[in-house]
Motif scaffolding. Structure first.
Motif, PDB file in Angstrom:
ATOM      1  N   VAL A 189       0.841   8.428   0.695  1.00 28.79           N
ATOM      2  CA  VAL A 189       2.141   8.766   1.155  1.00 28.79           C
ATOM      3  C   VAL A 189       2.401   9.796   2.167  1.00 28.79           C
ATOM      4  O   VAL A 189       3.092   9.694   3.204  1.00 28.79           O
ATOM      5  CB  VAL A 189       2.877   9.282  -0.102  1.00 28.79           C
ATOM      6  CG1 VAL A 189       4.428   9.696   0.261  1.00 28.79           C
ATOM      7  CG2 VAL A 189       3.283   7.963  -1.313  1.00 28.79           C
TER       8      VAL A 189
ATOM      9  N   ALA B 139       4.003   2.904   0.915  1.00 32.31           N
ATOM     10  CA  ALA B 139       3.805   3.715   2.000  1.00 32.31           C
ATOM     11  C   ALA B 139       2.410   3.128   2.675  1.00 32.31           C
ATOM     12  O   ALA B 139       2.364   3.465   3.972  1.00 32.31           O
ATOM     13  CB  ALA B 139       3.663   5.340   1.511  1.00 32.31           C
TER      14      ALA B 139
ATOM     15  N   ASN C 263       9.913   1.338   3.273  1.00 29.73           N
ATOM     16  CA  ASN C 263      10.110   2.807   3.802  1.00 29.73           C
ATOM     17  C   ASN C 263      11.388   3.419   2.998  1.00 29.73           C
ATOM     18  O   ASN C 263      11.523   4.453   3.058  1.00 29.73           O
ATOM     19  CB  ASN C 263      10.420   3.134   5.391  1.00 29.73           C
ATOM     20  CG  ASN C 263       8.848   3.125   5.906  1.00 29.73           C
ATOM     21  OD1 ASN C 263       7.937   3.461   5.534  1.00 29.73           O
ATOM     22  ND2 ASN C 263       8.893   2.858   7.264  1.00 29.73           N
TER      23      ASN C 263
ATOM     24  N   LEU D  52      10.268   4.652  -0.357  1.00 34.81           N
ATOM     25  CA  LEU D  52       9.809   5.840  -0.139  1.00 34.81           C
ATOM     26  C   LEU D  52      10.784   7.011   0.188  1.00 34.81           C
ATOM     27  O   LEU D  52      10.467   7.994  -0.641  1.00 34.81           O
ATOM     28  CB  LEU D  52       8.753   5.782   1.232  1.00 34.81           C
ATOM     29  CG  LEU D  52       8.019   7.031   1.639  1.00 34.81           C
ATOM     30  CD1 LEU D  52       7.277   7.805   0.825  1.00 34.81           C
ATOM     31  CD2 LEU D  52       7.425   6.839   3.104  1.00 34.81           C
TER      32      LEU D  52
ATOM     33  N   VAL E  15       2.687   9.077   6.259  1.00 37.79           N
ATOM     34  CA  VAL E  15       3.894   8.465   6.813  1.00 37.79           C
ATOM     35  C   VAL E  15       4.868   9.742   6.857  1.00 37.79           C
ATOM     36  O   VAL E  15       5.685   9.750   7.748  1.00 37.79           O
ATOM     37  CB  VAL E  15       4.332   7.334   5.744  1.00 37.79           C
ATOM     38  CG1 VAL E  15       5.683   6.887   6.315  1.00 37.79           C
ATOM     39  CG2 VAL E  15       3.202   6.240   5.817  1.00 37.79           C
TER      40      VAL E  15
END
Length: 800
Positions: free
Chosen positions: A361, A712, A322, A325, A364
């Motif tokens: 992606v 992700a 995360n 990301l 999330v």
């Protein structure tokens, strides 16, 4: 400050062969800019690759390969602001490569967004220095980065030299297989020394973006400030040097603040002036760091995904994924018009392009920062004219989105591919992955379903969805022998099969994933139109010239599309079962790592298209994207009734024939297995969680950039797959198949304007809605629906 181990990524000892992978994993960024975790002062080579990348800053260069003109657009490596080095007397600048390494540790604190390198080096004359370097890229101010270096003199007296620089003589050379191609993107280099600060302004050669990278450096010796820097320039770069007389135990500390601006920035006059103003107004390192840590703490509250630490470091891996990301796309990305780069802002693999895997992606992001998803989807809407042009050039109406997208939305996929195992350039037909448009439309609809943002659907989303549907409706041809529609000459997500071994011309026919998702799209396009206000629906129909006959044809396609089957399983594409079976044991024994079987087979003189071999089993993508009830309903309408037994057979069939050459394969297989083989699904979850941090140090590709969608996707497995979380028809649903081995999950979500917290275990689900204004939301679990108002909480207990 003590930090829990699940927040720390640590590497001990210096391993030159693994350093570039560590640099990628220790990148610090903020969604606008990111800098790899390279040794400060290193240059591009086999052991190190310093790189700084601005979201959306691309440039084109042209080469000739085998007398064919080849144009490539790349995310540009910017002037290097990192150099901060030390030397003893008149010796060389010390590095781990030219010194004896006595101690060396690299650590990334993902909670605070700070990378720390501790080292102890012995120069050739036997004198030692001990150093601690820390750096961050500010999440509070997207244009600012900070760095400190504290050097302790170990057992000697003499002169210690400190060097700082901004290097402008930079190329894109981070991917070995690209190195024979043009790589110099920066031109018109203009180094400047202003008020003691070092700045380099450059212009990209084709796109003509201007970028300024500047630094402000302050040094102290045993606590006393040393302002006596000498500066110089060589025409491309700018340097500063400080010499300090030291004795054993002395400490020299340097603080460096960097400012980075580009001509695509909003709210500035021009980059050089903006960078100079930023350096002049930026507070000290400590204050910048404090604001940066606060910004990260606020992000972590939004992205809370706390997993009980009971499964092989899963929580630490989840947080690392995360973290990367949010370094690649963050609230600072909203004004960047840059899309979701497949390899983050961490390296040059895929040349920084945007792929279909953004759809891994968005789930999330949408459940935590929907405004960010909205902005990233605008990247696709702005490039709708380019997608329309691409469709027209192929003789179709509607919109055909490119497999690889960069600055302006044209197709950026290379037509030639270098196999590093054989040294051969081969034709690359993966650009025929028309399914990317399906992914774009899917992501837009899912965003609307989750947020209820009908304004986005009205202003942007419906237009894209309809235009992609028009393209696929015309791509589908009527097959009189079958009395069904077929889609020919495409490539599925698998990528290995770009043609038939006995047929000239690229592409395969009736890729099941493409055909079924096209059917889904036709249904969603009709629903998207119906969901619009009447006045906007009329406007859109008029503007697009959409005829009722087209809508009727969409409905026909939802009943008459052909989907291939064989031996009681869904076929990956028509004729897949006629391909040769591979001798899997021989290849595993001979090569060990067989993830890139396409390259292995080509180097042997074979063609991967001749075999039942999948890079990733794209049939199983249907299970990832569509809830079972929706998949079953679509297939029933087509006249292909599915059963749990058929799905189970299909998953097992492709699992036995997949080499997992894609980092996404583990995510998709975990999703497919979760319902009937949870232990094996957990094993794939483990692979997905560690897809980059656990990448083979000397043979993987993480050194060229992290795999953002896989990172992700691992979080999405936890938040949606094992919890059964879906958002449709204005209901937030949970259908848990939560493994007891994972303990309890606690995650923060945003849904329909509310922040809520969900706690999921193998025995119960509890949802708590934060107090505040707003209407009640419908939450359903274990067959029971509750309306929860702000401040409400409810627990559903698992049956039995």
């Amino acid at each position: 400050m003590s930090v829990a181990p699940e927040w720390i990524l640590a590497f001990s000892g210096y391993d030159p062969a693994d350093e570039r992978r560590r640099e990628a994993l220790c990148t610090t960024g903020n969604g606008y800019v990111a800098t790899r975790g390279a040794w400060a002062g290193s240059v591009a080579g086999d052991h190190h690759y310093p790189g700084t990348y601005l979201a959306g800053y691309y440039n084109r260069l042209t080469d000739r390969v085998d007398e064919v003109g080849v144009e490539n657009e790349s995310l540009v490596n910017l002037p290097d602001w990192l150099p901060l080095v030390v030397a003893v007397d008149d010796g060389n600048w010390l590095t781990p490569d030219n010194s004896e390494v006595l101690e060396y540790d690299l650590e990334l604190d993902v909670r605070r967004g700070v990378a720390t390198r501790r080292f102890r080096l012995r120069a050739g004359d036997g004198r030692e220095v001990r150093g601690i370097e820390r750096r961050f890229t500010s999440m509070a101010d997207p244009h600012i980065a900070g760095q400190t270096l504290a050097v302790t003199v170990v057992g000697w007296s003499g002169r210690l030299r400190i060097g700082s620089a901004v290097r402008g003589n930079i190329t894109n050379s981070g991917v070995e297989r690209y190195r024979k191609l043009a790589a110099r993107h920066l031109t018109d280099l203009s180094p400047l020394i202003a008020d003691g600060n070092l700045l380099v302004t450059a212009t990209t050669s084709q796109s003509r973006h201007r970028i300024t990278v500047g630094t402000r450096t302050v040094a102290s010796h045993n606590g006393s400030v040393r302002p006596d820097w000498s500066t110089s320039t060589d025409g491309t770069s700018v340097y500063a040097e400080l010499t300090v007389d030291v004795t054993a135990g002395d400490v020299v500390t340097v603080e460096k603040v960097a400012a980075i601006h580009g001509s695509r920035d909003v709210g500035i006059s021009e980059p050089q002036l903006a960078a100079q103003l930023a350096l002049g107004n930026a507070p000290c390192f400590r204050d910048l760091l404090e604001a940066h840590v606060l910004a990260w703490s606020q992000l972590w509250r939004r992205f809370e995904l706390a997993l009980e630490e009971s499964h092989d470091g899963a929580l630490a891996a989840l947080r690392l994924n995360n973290f990367h990301l949010l370094q690649s796309v963050s609230p600072h990305s909203i004004d960047a018009d840059a899309g979701v780069p497949a390899r983050g802002l961490h390296g040059e693999a895929y040349r920084g392009h945007v792929f279909w895997d953004e759809l891994f992606v968005f789930p999330v992001l949408t459940l935590r920062t929907p405004e960010l998803t909205r902005a990233l989807l605008r990247y696709r809407h702005r490039r709708l004219p380019a997608a329309r042009l691409a469709a027209r050039q192929e003789g179709f109406p509607g919109a055909m989105y490119p497999w690889q997208s960069g600055s302006d939305g044209r197709e950026e996929s290379p037509r030639l591919h270098l196999n590093p195992l054989s040294g051969h350039w081969t034709e690359d037909a993966t650009f025929r992955q028309r399914h990317v448009g399906l992914a774009v439309a899917y992501s837009m609809w899912q965003y609307v379903e989750t947020t209820g943002d009908v304004d986005f659907l009205s202003d942007h989303g419906a237009e894209v969805i309809i235009e992609v549907a028009r393209f696929f409706a015309h791509l589908a041809e009527y097959d009189a022998a079958r009395d069904r529609y077929v889609i020919k000459g495409v490539v599925g997500p698998d990528e290995f099969h770009t043609s038939y071994p006995d047929r000239p011309g690229p592409g395969i026919d009736n890729n099941a994933y493409t055909n079924v998702m096209a059917v889904w799209l036709f249904g969603m396009a009709a629903r998207a139109l119906d969901r619009l206000p009447a006045w906007r629906r009329i406007e859109l129909v008029e503007s697009l010239g959409l005829r009722q006959e087209e809508r009727n044809h969409w409905d026909e396609l939802t009943r008459r599309m052909y989907v291939p089957f064989h031996d009681g399983v869904i076929s990956q594409f028509e004729g897949y079962e006629q391909l040769a079976e591979l001798d899997w044991p021989r290849y595993r024994t001979t090569y060990g790592d067989i993830r890139r079987l396409d390259r292995i087979l080509e180097a042997e003189g074979h063609d991967v298209s001749s075999y039942q071999v999948s890079k990733q089993a794209d049939v199983l993508m249907l299970l990832y994207l569509l809830p079972r009830r929706d998949l079953y309903s679509s297939m029933e309408r087509l006249g292909y009734p599915l059963s749990a037994a058929l799905i189970r057979r299909t998953v097992k069939y492709y699992l036995a024939r997949t080499c997992h050459g894609s980092s996404l394969s583990a995510v998709v297989h975990a999703w497919g297995l979760a319902a009937f083989d949870p232990d094996r699904a957990l094993a794939f979850l483990e692979q997905a969680l560690h897809s980059d941090a656990g990448d083979a140090p000397h043979t993987g590709t993480t050194a060229e950039g992290i795999h953002l969608a896989a990172m992700a996707g691992s979080a999405d497995l936890i938040q949606r797959c094992f919890t059964g979380l879906t958002t449709s028809n204005d209901v937030l649903r949970f259908g848990p198949r939560w493994p007891a081995k994972l303990g309890t999950l606690r995650m923060a979500l945003r849904y329909r304007g509310h922040r809520l917290v969900a706690e999921v275990s193998s025995t119960a689900v509890t949802v708590t809605v934060d107090p505040g204004p707003g209407l009640a939301i419908a939450v359903r679990c274990y067959g029971h629906t509750r309306l929860l108002k702000p401040g409400d909480a409810h627990t559903w207990t698992a049956p039995g």
